[in-house]
Scaffold this active site. Structure first.
Site, mmCIF file in Angstrom:
data_model
loop_
_atom_site.group_PDB
_atom_site.id
_atom_site.type_symbol
_atom_site.label_atom_id
_atom_site.label_comp_id
_atom_site.label_asym_id
_atom_site.label_seq_id
_atom_site.Cartn_x
_atom_site.Cartn_y
_atom_site.Cartn_z
ATOM 1 N N LYS A 43 3.113 -52.623 -4.905
ATOM 2 C CA LYS A 43 2.912 -51.397 -4.178
ATOM 3 C C LYS A 43 2.838 -50.201 -5.120
ATOM 4 O O LYS A 43 2.334 -49.156 -4.769
ATOM 5 C CB LYS A 43 4.049 -51.170 -3.190
ATOM 6 N N GLY A 44 3.364 -50.375 -6.313
ATOM 7 C CA GLY A 44 3.557 -49.249 -7.219
ATOM 8 C C GLY A 44 2.318 -48.521 -7.673
ATOM 9 O O GLY A 44 2.367 -47.332 -7.987
ATOM 10 N N GLU A 99 -2.284 -50.709 -12.810
ATOM 11 C CA GLU A 99 -0.852 -50.979 -12.700
ATOM 12 C C GLU A 99 -0.073 -49.673 -12.853
ATOM 13 O O GLU A 99 -0.552 -48.736 -13.496
ATOM 14 C CB GLU A 99 -0.464 -51.980 -13.791
ATOM 15 N N ASP A 100 1.110 -49.623 -12.250
ATOM 16 C CA ASP A 100 1.956 -48.439 -12.399
ATOM 17 C C ASP A 100 2.677 -48.439 -13.734
ATOM 18 O O ASP A 100 2.703 -47.444 -14.442
ATOM 19 C CB ASP A 100 2.951 -48.308 -11.236
ATOM 20 N N ASP A 103 5.899 -53.549 -18.372
ATOM 21 C CA ASP A 103 7.218 -53.709 -18.955
ATOM 22 C C ASP A 103 7.192 -54.971 -19.837
ATOM 23 O O ASP A 103 6.726 -54.929 -20.968
ATOM 24 C CB ASP A 103 8.231 -53.817 -17.809
ATOM 25 N N LYS A 131 5.608 -49.540 -21.435
ATOM 26 C CA LYS A 131 6.937 -49.624 -22.042
ATOM 27 C C LYS A 131 6.900 -50.722 -23.112
ATOM 28 O O LYS A 131 7.414 -51.828 -22.909
ATOM 29 C CB LYS A 131 7.967 -49.953 -20.955
ATOM 30 N N PHE A 152 15.135 -46.462 -17.005
ATOM 31 C CA PHE A 152 14.753 -46.859 -15.655
ATOM 32 C C PHE A 152 14.035 -45.689 -14.987
ATOM 33 O O PHE A 152 14.657 -44.700 -14.627
ATOM 34 C CB PHE A 152 15.980 -47.281 -14.842
ATOM 35 N N VAL A 153 12.718 -45.818 -14.860
ATOM 36 C CA VAL A 153 11.903 -44.729 -14.318
ATOM 37 C C VAL A 153 11.501 -45.011 -12.877
ATOM 38 O O VAL A 153 11.266 -46.156 -12.495
ATOM 39 C CB VAL A 153 10.654 -44.462 -15.188
ATOM 40 N N ARG A 165 9.557 -43.926 -4.415
ATOM 41 C CA ARG A 165 8.110 -43.990 -4.639
ATOM 42 C C ARG A 165 7.422 -42.659 -4.334
ATOM 43 O O ARG A 165 6.402 -42.337 -4.916
ATOM 44 C CB ARG A 165 7.471 -45.072 -3.765
#
Length: 179
Positions: A43-44, A99-100, A103, A131, A152-153, A165
């Site tokens: 969903k990001g 993509e948001d 990682d 990241k 942690f963002v 969100r």
């Protein structure tokens, strides 16, 4: 919700400028190409993909996938589950995965291989946040909005347990919120 943040890492204005910059780069790279599909990972990516799409001045289509490697936790499990697959075939199409945040790289590595097996003409990756310090697998990221530190963002589509969100910027979540 704002009180749960340590700081704002990336402002709304900076995000919009990054979307314009990345859209211009995509236009240059795909000049004269056809059959370009932007695939947002739910969903990001929704907010970022919408802004990116508004700034791309060429013919393209969109699709979405929902995949998960996190479950309800804060760390990747390393196992990717497809929750919603593509709606249309991608045979002989130029695919840009939107993509948001990247990682560990596990999800994107899996999806790249998955799309190649579906006979995509090309597969590139566009992410708002990168990241690199958390990478577990080597992947090539073609379009990067921002490199971010190992914090942690949340915000602008990124969540913690489905919340945050709707923040219009990227913020760093206080550890006591997710510990």
């Amino acid at each position: 919700m704002h009180k749960d943040l340590e700081k704002i890492l990336i402002t709304e204005e900076e995000i919009h400028e990054a979307a314009k910059r990345l859209a211009a780069q995509i236009e240059r790279d795909y000049e004269g190409e056809r059959d370009i599909v932007l695939v947002g990972l739910l969903k990001g990516s929704v907010q970022f993909m919408a802004d990116l799409l508004k700034n791309i001045d060429m013919m393209c289509t969109i699709d979405f996938m929902c995949v998960s490697s996190y479950g309800k936790g804060t760390k990747s499990t390393g196992r990717v589950n497809i929750i919603k697959d593509l709606s249309e075939p991608i045979d002989d199409k130029n695919v840009i995965i939107v993509e948001d945040i990247i990682d560990s790289g596990n999800t994107l590595s899996f999806i790249e291989k998955y799309f190649s097996a579906k006979n995509a003409k090309s597969v590139r990756i566009c992410t708002l946040l990168n990241k690199p310090s958390r990478r577990e697998v080597e992947i090539d990221v073609d379009y990067i909005g921002f490199d971010v530190p190992d914090e942690f963002v949340v915000g602008y589509g990124l969540d913690y347990q489905e919340y945050y969100r709707n923040l219009p910027y990227i913020g760093v979540l206080k550890p006591e919120v997710y510990s």
